[in-house]
Motif scaffolding. Sequence first.
Motif, PDB file in Angstrom:
ATOM      1  N   GLU A   1      -5.943   0.216  -2.398  1.00 61.72           N
ATOM      2  CA  GLU A   1      -4.699   0.330  -3.161  1.00 61.72           C
ATOM      3  C   GLU A   1      -4.976   0.854  -4.570  1.00 61.72           C
ATOM      4  O   GLU A   1      -4.201   1.660  -5.105  1.00 61.72           O
ATOM      5  N   PHE A   2      -6.066   0.391  -5.166  1.00 64.82           N
ATOM      6  CA  PHE A   2      -6.451   0.872  -6.501  1.00 64.82           C
ATOM      7  C   PHE A   2      -6.687   2.377  -6.479  1.00 64.82           C
ATOM      8  O   PHE A   2      -6.159   3.119  -7.321  1.00 64.82           O
ATOM      9  N   ILE A   3      -7.464   2.830  -5.508  1.00 64.28           N
ATOM     10  CA  ILE A   3      -7.802   4.259  -5.439  1.00 64.28           C
ATOM     11  C   ILE A   3      -6.576   5.100  -5.120  1.00 64.28           C
ATOM     12  O   ILE A   3      -6.344   6.143  -5.742  1.00 64.28           O
ATOM     13  N   SER A   4      -5.771   4.649  -4.168  1.00 63.26           N
ATOM     14  CA  SER A   4      -4.570   5.406  -3.784  1.00 63.26           C
ATOM     15  C   SER A   4      -3.593   5.519  -4.948  1.00 63.26           C
ATOM     16  O   SER A   4      -3.013   6.584  -5.195  1.00 63.26           O
ATOM     17  N   THR A   5      -3.415   4.413  -5.682  1.00 64.88           N
ATOM     18  CA  THR A   5      -2.492   4.438  -6.822  1.00 64.88           C
ATOM     19  C   THR A   5      -3.036   5.323  -7.931  1.00 64.88           C
ATOM     20  O   THR A   5      -2.279   6.057  -8.585  1.00 64.88           O
ATOM     21  N   LEU A   6      -4.345   5.281  -8.141  1.00 63.53           N
ATOM     22  CA  LEU A   6      -4.963   6.154  -9.143  1.00 63.53           C
ATOM     23  C   LEU A   6      -4.721   7.621  -8.793  1.00 63.53           C
ATOM     24  O   LEU A   6      -4.330   8.423  -9.655  1.00 63.53           O
ATOM     25  N   ILE A   7      -4.936   7.975  -7.527  1.00 62.16           N
ATOM     26  CA  ILE A   7      -4.713   9.355  -7.075  1.00 62.16           C
ATOM     27  C   ILE A   7      -3.264   9.774  -7.318  1.00 62.16           C
ATOM     28  O   ILE A   7      -2.985  10.864  -7.834  1.00 62.16           O
ATOM     29  N   PHE A   8      -2.343   8.889  -6.946  1.00 68.72           N
ATOM     30  CA  PHE A   8      -0.911   9.204  -7.048  1.00 68.72           C
ATOM     31  C   PHE A   8      -0.471   9.360  -8.504  1.00 68.72           C
ATOM     32  O   PHE A   8       0.187  10.339  -8.869  1.00 68.72           O
TER      33      PHE A   8
ATOM     34  N   ALA B   1      -5.710   5.609 -14.253  1.00 70.21           N
ATOM     35  CA  ALA B   1      -5.288   7.003 -14.100  1.00 70.21           C
ATOM     36  C   ALA B   1      -4.776   7.560 -15.425  1.00 70.21           C
ATOM     37  O   ALA B   1      -5.111   8.691 -15.813  1.00 70.21           O
ATOM     38  N   CYS B   2      -3.978   6.775 -16.140  1.00 72.59           N
ATOM     39  CA  CYS B   2      -3.417   7.241 -17.411  1.00 72.59           C
ATOM     40  C   CYS B   2      -4.493   7.342 -18.491  1.00 72.59           C
ATOM     41  O   CYS B   2      -4.456   8.255 -19.328  1.00 72.59           O
ATOM     42  N   LEU B   3      -5.446   6.411 -18.483  1.00 74.12           N
ATOM     43  CA  LEU B   3      -6.554   6.498 -19.440  1.00 74.12           C
ATOM     44  C   LEU B   3      -7.394   7.745 -19.180  1.00 74.12           C
ATOM     45  O   LEU B   3      -7.808   8.445 -20.120  1.00 74.12           O
TER      46      LEU B   3
ATOM     47  N   PRO C   1       7.051   0.184  -9.933  1.00 69.19           N
ATOM     48  CA  PRO C   1       6.657  -0.464 -11.190  1.00 69.19           C
ATOM     49  C   PRO C   1       5.279  -0.069 -11.692  1.00 69.19           C
ATOM     50  O   PRO C   1       5.052  -0.017 -12.904  1.00 69.19           O
ATOM     51  N   ALA C   2       4.348   0.232 -10.785  1.00 68.88           N
ATOM     52  CA  ALA C   2       3.004   0.630 -11.216  1.00 68.88           C
ATOM     53  C   ALA C   2       3.034   1.980 -11.927  1.00 68.88           C
ATOM     54  O   ALA C   2       2.342   2.188 -12.925  1.00 68.88           O
ATOM     55  N   VAL C   3       3.841   2.905 -11.402  1.00 65.17           N
ATOM     56  CA  VAL C   3       3.965   4.237 -12.007  1.00 65.17           C
ATOM     57  C   VAL C   3       4.511   4.122 -13.428  1.00 65.17           C
ATOM     58  O   VAL C   3       4.129   4.893 -14.318  1.00 65.17           O
ATOM     59  N   SER C   4       5.392   3.163 -13.672  1.00 65.65           N
ATOM     60  CA  SER C   4       5.964   2.962 -14.999  1.00 65.65           C
ATOM     61  C   SER C   4       5.016   2.180 -15.905  1.00 65.65           C
ATOM     62  O   SER C   4       4.991   2.390 -17.126  1.00 65.65           O
TER      63      SER C   4
END
Length: 251
Positions: free
Chosen positions: A26-33, A117-119, A200-203
Amino acid sequence: MPISRIAIGTPGEASQPDALKAALAEFISTLIFVFAGEGSGMAFNKLTSNGSSTPAGLVSASLAHAFALFVAVSVGANISGGHVNPAVTFGAFIGGNITLLRGILYWIAQLLGSIVACLLLKFATGGLTTSAFSLSTDVSVWNALVFEIVMTFGLVYTVYATAVDPKKGNIGIIAPIAIGFIVGANILAGGAFDGASMNPAVSFGPAVVSWTWTHHWVYWVGPLIGAAIAAIVYDTLFIGENTHEQLPTDY
């Protein structure tokens, strides 16, 4: 009712190898997205010298998020289910498809994936701003809340229909692309009004890195409400006990 199947889980569940692998997925997938989605917006701002939003920018954001989510869900599907979204995880919890403790583990991984991802984007772009989600002019928090509820309802309903429903059959093959498509379509519908988060993660990642929290609660409350409604509606009306295929019985 799906809510009757809600499970807390066991204290040791969070330390089990499969749970930790799922959280890492989930960490990797969310980072990619988030890297691709947020990055597309930053690239647009660079190309236009932070100019005003345009229809072309909205279309590019829609495509970037649709493509990236298709990939992010696909690469995580066989490990964690490919949630990539705390609202999807919450909908799965409401439907009794994931325990509370495992869901919290997913939430932590998803939020960390977005922050990292944002960092990385901030560093790779030489310090450009990772813009937090915000409301457009003349859009109230209640307008935005309705947008987030309805859009996330559509997203989680799609997840249930194509990935969760035990009767899905071969339609499960297209689940990642269907999920990506509904997010892309919703961005075209709501992006000009509140950014169309549905996640919520994207925000959360951009808000943390830019430390901008104005109206941030909308991007949590709306998606969680929409996800819960979708889970209850789909599970109650279309999955319920009477619609499951019966197992063979020996006589």
